[in-house]
Design an enzyme around this catalytic site. Structure first.
Site, PDB file in Angstrom:
ATOM      1  N   LYS A  24     -28.215 -78.126 -23.689  1.00  0.00           N
ATOM      2  CA  LYS A  24     -29.088 -79.258 -23.354  1.00  0.00           C
ATOM      3  C   LYS A  24     -29.422 -80.024 -24.630  1.00  0.00           C
ATOM      4  O   LYS A  24     -29.661 -79.419 -25.680  1.00  0.00           O
ATOM      5  CB  LYS A  24     -30.360 -78.723 -22.677  1.00  0.00           C
ATOM      6  CG  LYS A  24     -31.284 -79.806 -22.129  1.00  0.00           C
ATOM      7  CD  LYS A  24     -32.447 -79.186 -21.351  1.00  0.00           C
ATOM      8  CE  LYS A  24     -33.399 -80.235 -20.798  1.00  0.00           C
ATOM      9  NZ  LYS A  24     -34.509 -79.659 -20.014  1.00  0.00           N
TER      10      LYS A  24
ATOM     11  N   SER B 109     -35.201 -81.572 -15.439  1.00  0.00           N
ATOM     12  CA  SER B 109     -34.632 -82.403 -16.458  1.00  0.00           C
ATOM     13  C   SER B 109     -33.306 -81.897 -17.019  1.00  0.00           C
ATOM     14  O   SER B 109     -32.588 -82.657 -17.658  1.00  0.00           O
ATOM     15  CB  SER B 109     -35.629 -82.545 -17.614  1.00  0.00           C
ATOM     16  OG  SER B 109     -35.857 -81.286 -18.221  1.00  0.00           O
TER      17      SER B 109
ATOM     18  N   SER C 120     -37.673 -77.469 -14.681  1.00  0.00           N
ATOM     19  CA  SER C 120     -36.462 -78.160 -15.130  1.00  0.00           C
ATOM     20  C   SER C 120     -35.194 -77.325 -15.213  1.00  0.00           C
ATOM     21  O   SER C 120     -34.123 -77.871 -15.470  1.00  0.00           O
ATOM     22  CB  SER C 120     -36.703 -78.804 -16.491  1.00  0.00           C
ATOM     23  OG  SER C 120     -37.366 -80.032 -16.308  1.00  0.00           O
TER      24      SER C 120
HETATM   25  N1  GLN Z   1     -40.358 -82.474 -13.652  1.00  0.00           N
HETATM   26  C1  GLN Z   1     -41.408 -81.935 -14.450  1.00  0.00           C
HETATM   27  C2  GLN Z   1     -41.888 -82.966 -15.437  1.00  0.00           C
HETATM   28  O1  GLN Z   1     -41.374 -84.042 -15.436  1.00  0.00           O
HETATM   29  C3  GLN Z   1     -40.932 -80.687 -15.158  1.00  0.00           C
HETATM   30  C4  GLN Z   1     -40.037 -80.989 -16.289  1.00  0.00           C
HETATM   31  C5  GLN Z   1     -39.605 -79.784 -17.037  1.00  0.00           C
HETATM   32  O2  GLN Z   1     -39.692 -78.666 -16.565  1.00  0.00           O
HETATM   33  N2  GLN Z   1     -39.177 -80.026 -18.266  1.00  0.00           N
HETATM   34  O3  GLN Z   1     -42.755 -82.733 -16.221  1.00  0.00           O
END
Ligand code: GLN
Length: 496
Positions: A78, A153, A177
């Site tokens: 990532k 994400s 995410s």
């Molecule tokens: N979708 C959540 C956010 O936007 C979680 C994102 C994540 O776990 N990095 O904060």
């Protein structure tokens, strides 16, 4: 089975036995990446040279008699994780041309175990989002239906593994995410206990929640990746100094004697008949494997979203203060230093990141700190206590990983509907618990033509990664949902 489709475990076995070379695996994967990237867009950067060099080193080590747990396994990293010398963008324009000066501990441990870094994977900017649509650097599509998002994400890592562009994808999970993109892309996505895997070299979003973990096509591969990454790191003060019991060698095929809690507050009837039946069937399958189902309550879980959307933005507003045009990445000149800060941040950050910084700064500002931030911290404690009480009655908790299958691009036009995607994953993150998503069946969304995967989320008490992976393995082994459909890439021009 084609080389690119083999699991990490299979590849490692063959490379160690020298019936297959890491160089051949890497060449096959890079050729495949060339063929499908135009459709999928998993990667921000493809690391042709580093991959070939790493593969040659793996072959050399194996030739010299070493056995490597992940010999020759193609890896998607990532793009919020540092790999020395490579561009590391966190999906943001502000870091578009920033190169990492060192390697993240988790990445290094996978490389030491024999992984070959194929590329840096796309992601929502600074890991804020649930669809990968917040990336400033490109569009990533769901390999099972190119008109749909891969989730986020860690959407690039998920798409890469689903499209056979890697066997292990590294993700980071702050509120879902890893688990949500895994559910959307027919993968296993595993977030270990907070602190199990070092965050050194991970670009911080919300430091009290961020946790690295793997996205893979099988539970065994997730266990292998976890075994290689987990453990104390002197470079991360929050990494936990506690013995790591290897998980990959102890995976079970039944659930006899395991009590699984079904959460009363998570009523799947609200999700529509198809999805409700799917989870009903999943819970029955757990029972068929020998588990005892018990009803449990998580009375404060409903406050998870509100709590998270104060704590995570608060931490992000402080973490992202460092991107000021002086130390990292982009700079837009101004008449004085303040104007330079302003112009750099205005041009460098996307709208969702700006929204989070504003919310976080507000919640931390004097006069509001007690009303918002401190209360959110209290709510977080209550949520963690609910889980503790629940785990007095059961060994694991089962629930959905996401409330719907992958949605179409631009389907979530207001931020709140996007935030809701993490309704089921955020409470576990706030409590620091290990949790994973494992494929649990398929639904064809209204108006869609391809069946799309759904994920079952299993959650364990702190540090019970072994029990968690074991149960997921038993479920995967019996149900085999992941192999019911293949990615639809092959049907598209430019696909395989
Ligand atoms: N979708 C959540 C956010 O936007 C979680 C994102 C994540 O776990 N990095 O904060």
């Amino acid at each position: 089975m084609e080389i690119i489709e083999r699991s990490a475990a299979q590849i490692a076995r063959e490379v160690n036995a020298r019936t297959l070379s890491a160089c051949d695996v890497t060449d096959a994967v890079l050729a495949h990446v060339e063929a499908v990237e135009g459709d999928v867009g998993s990667y921000v950067s493809v690391l042709h040279d580093q991959a070939r060099a790493a593969a040659a080193r793996v072959d050399e080590r194996v030739k010299n008699g070493e056995t490597l747990p992940l010999a020759g396994v193609p890896l998607a990293v990532k793009d919020n994780m540092c790999l020395v010398g490579t561009r590391t963008t966190a999906g943001s324009k502000i870091l578009e041309n920033w190169h990492a000066p060192y390697t993240a501990t988790a990445v290094q441990r996978l490389l030491d175990a024999g992984c070959v870094p194929i590329g840096k994977a796309n992601m929502d900017e600074f890991a804020m989002g649930s669809s990968c649509e917040n990336s400033a650097l490109g569009v990533t599509k769901n390999p099972y239906d190119l008109s749909r998002v891969p989730g986020g994400s860690s959407g690039g890592s998920a798409a890469a593994v689903a499209a056979f562009e890697a066997a292990i994808g590294m993700g980071s999970d702050t509120g879902g995410s890893i688990r949500e993109p895994a559910a959307f892309c027919n993968l296993v996505g595993f977030k270990p206990t907070y602190g199990r895997i070092s965050r050194y070299g991970l670009i911080a979003f919300a430091s009290s929640l961020d946790q690295i973990g793997p996205l893979t096509r099988t539970v065994e591969d997730a266990a292998l990746a976890y075994d290689a990454m987990a453990g104390k790191d002197p470079m991360d003060a929050t990494s936990i100094d506690r013995a790591i019991e290897p998980t990959a060698t102890t995976l079970r095929t039944d659930l006899t004697g395991v009590k699984i809690g079904i959460v009363k507050q998570f009523d799947t009837r609200e999700l529509g008949d198809d999805i409700d039946h799917l989870y009903d069937k999943a819970y029955h399958d757990l029972q068929a494997l020998g588990a005892e189902l018990v009803d449990i309550e998580l009375p404060t879980a409903d406050y998870g979203l509100a709590t998270y959307y104060l704590i995570a933005p608060a931490e992000c507003s402080s973490n992202l203060a460092r991107f000021d045009g002086v130390r990292y990445g982009m700079r837009v000149e101004g008449a004085d230093v303040h104007e330079m800060y302003e112009k750099t941040r205005a041009a460098g950050f996307g709208p969702e990141v700006k929204r989070r910084i504003l919310i976080g700064t507000y919640a931390l500002s004097s006069g509001y700190y007690d009303a918002y931030y401190v209360r959110a911290q209290k709510a977080r404690t209550l949520i963690a206590r609910d889980f503790e009480a629940a785990f007095a009655q059961c060994d694991l908790i089962a629930c959905p990983a996401a409330s719907s299958p992958a949605f179409q691009f631009n389907a979530k036009s207001d931020p709140y509907s996007m935030y809701l995607m993490d309704y089921y994953t955020i409470p576990m993150s706030l409590a620091g618990l290990p949790a994973l998503s494992v494929p649990c069946g398929w639904v064809t969304p209204a108006g869609g033509s391809s069946p799309m995967p759904m994920g079952l989320q299993l959650t364990a008490p702190l540090f019970k990664e072994r029990e968690l992976l074991s149960a997921a393995h038993a479920y995967e082994n019996m149900t085999k949902h992941a192999s019911a459909y293949r990615p639809s890439l092959e049907r598209t021009p430019g696909g395989r």
